[in-house]
Enzyme design. Structure first.
Site, short mmCIF file in Angstrom:
data_model
loop_
_atom_site.label_atom_id
_atom_site.label_comp_id
_atom_site.label_asym_id
_atom_site.label_seq_id
_atom_site.Cartn_x
_atom_site.Cartn_y
_atom_site.Cartn_z
CG HIS A 57 -1.88 1.04 1.36
ND1 HIS A 57 -1.87 1.98 2.36
CD2 HIS A 57 -2.94 1.36 0.58
CE1 HIS A 57 -2.88 2.81 2.22
NE2 HIS A 57 -3.55 2.46 1.14
CG HIS A 99 -3.82 8.92 -0.47
ND1 HIS A 99 -4.58 9.81 0.25
CD2 HIS A 99 -4.52 7.77 -0.50
CE1 HIS A 99 -5.69 9.23 0.65
NE2 HIS A 99 -5.68 7.98 0.21
O1 G3P Z 1 -6.61 1.31 -2.79
C1 G3P Z 1 -6.93 0.69 -1.60
C2 G3P Z 1 -6.77 1.69 -0.58
O2 G3P Z 1 -5.54 2.26 -0.86
C3 G3P Z 1 -7.85 2.73 -0.65
O3 G3P Z 1 -7.61 3.63 0.30
O4 G3P Z 1 -7.30 5.97 0.73
O5 G3P Z 1 -5.38 4.45 0.97
O6 G3P Z 1 -6.24 5.01 -1.28
P1 G3P Z 1 -6.56 4.83 0.16
CA CA Z 2 -5.11 3.57 -2.82
#
Ligand code: G3P
Ligand code: CA
Length: 308
Positions: A57, A99
């Protein structure tokens, strides 16, 4: 579930992180790492893997500034099955890994990404914030890291990693989807010879995913769901999603065994986000999820400590 490949990764992951944080010799690390990565790439199937897929992530974002090349390199070294990339778009139409739709949190400036040209964005320091926020993993090398473009990420990794790319705030940008597909095409990532699932495109926006599905039906797509959306998901919801996507990515806090069963009965893989607790990952795996987004790419080492 615990095949030898995972055990190899367990053995190597601790060494990689230690060497990385203490400023290791890059060429030595690369030699060792290639061996591990090659093993991963040689898996016969990506989405159908018997092992839980580890989706890094924002890169190995627990240990390095999210969405930087350093973070993605470390994720690869730690054996991630996918590197996860959130996309925003600059004023002059470049796709960049970030992000938020503002630069406030992860750089030394402020304002909407869409108000910066790429040249302006490249002047920002996208690493020092991490050293201030997470002194435990602070590293002088993180200072003044740059926001990478998606092009630079593809230039760095080519076909050596698997990509899990999110169209963020697609309604704010013009032609984000076609810009993404064009870049994937340029780097040969849409070729027929590319293993299915090597590139996954995810979004909270059904509209964005349907647009991509219409333009490139062969691409594997993932419908993300907020807690609220995941909680109210029914069989009908999953049937509708299966018209254009191969997986759902729900906020893990909103799901249970019944959710996973309904989604998998509809033919969808389940990849919850963002799970950093080994015991929670183990529970999700027992429910039948196929992969997890985690900030700790070496989560298997943590899982092993729980299990043995
Ligand atoms: O893409 C999965 C997760 O990353 C979604 O949440 O806010 O971290 O992009 P975010
Ligand atoms: Ca994401």
């Amino acid at each position: 579930m615990w095949i030898s490949l995972r055990r190899i990764l367990l053995a190597f992951s601790f060494i990689f992180i230690t060497l990385f944080i203490t400023g290791c010799n890059t060429s030595h690390t690369t030699n060792v790492v290639n061996t591990v990565s090659d093993l991963h790439i040689n898996q016969t199937s990506l989405l159908e893997s018997e092992d839980l897929l580890i989706i890094a992530h924002r890169g190995a974002s627990a240990y390095a500034p999210e969405h930087t090349l350093v973070s993605y390199k470390l994720a690869k070294e730690l054996g991630a099955d996918y590197i996860e990339i959130d996309l925003q778009m600059t004023k002059d139409g470049h796709l960049v890994a970030m992000h938020d739709d503002t630069v406030d949190r992860t750089t030394n400036s402020e304002g909407k990404v869409s108000n910066f040209t790429l040249a302006e964005l490249k002047k920002l320091d996208a690493g020092s914030w991490f050293n201030e926020e997470l002194p435990e993993y602070a590293n002088p090398d993180f200072e003044n890291l740059k926001v990478p473009t998606l092009r630079e990420i593809f230039e760095e990794f080519g076909h050596d990693v698997n990509y899990y790319i999110e169209t963020k705030n697609p309604d704010q940008y013009t032609n984000m989807e076609s810009a993404l597909l064009s870049l994937l095409d340029e780097f040969g990532l849409l070729d027929e010879t590319v293993e299915p699932g090597k590139v996954l495109i995810q979004s909270f926006s059904e509209k964005s995913l349907r647009t991509i599905h219409e333009m490139e039906p062969s691409l594997s797509l993932v419908q993300l769901q907020t807690q609220k959306e995941a909680k109210k998901a029914t069989k009908k919801t999953f049937k509708k999603i299966s018209e254009y996507a191969v997986a759902v990515g729900p906020n893990y806090k909103a799901i249970d065994e019944d959710y996973v069963k309904k989604a998998t009965d509809a033919g969808l893989h389940v990849h919850p986000f963002t799970v950093d607790d080994p015991q929670e990952i183990e529970q999700l795996e027992n429910w039948g999820v196929a992969g997890v987004f985690t900030n700790y790419t070496d989560i298997y080492e943590k899982l092993a400590k729980v299990r043995f």
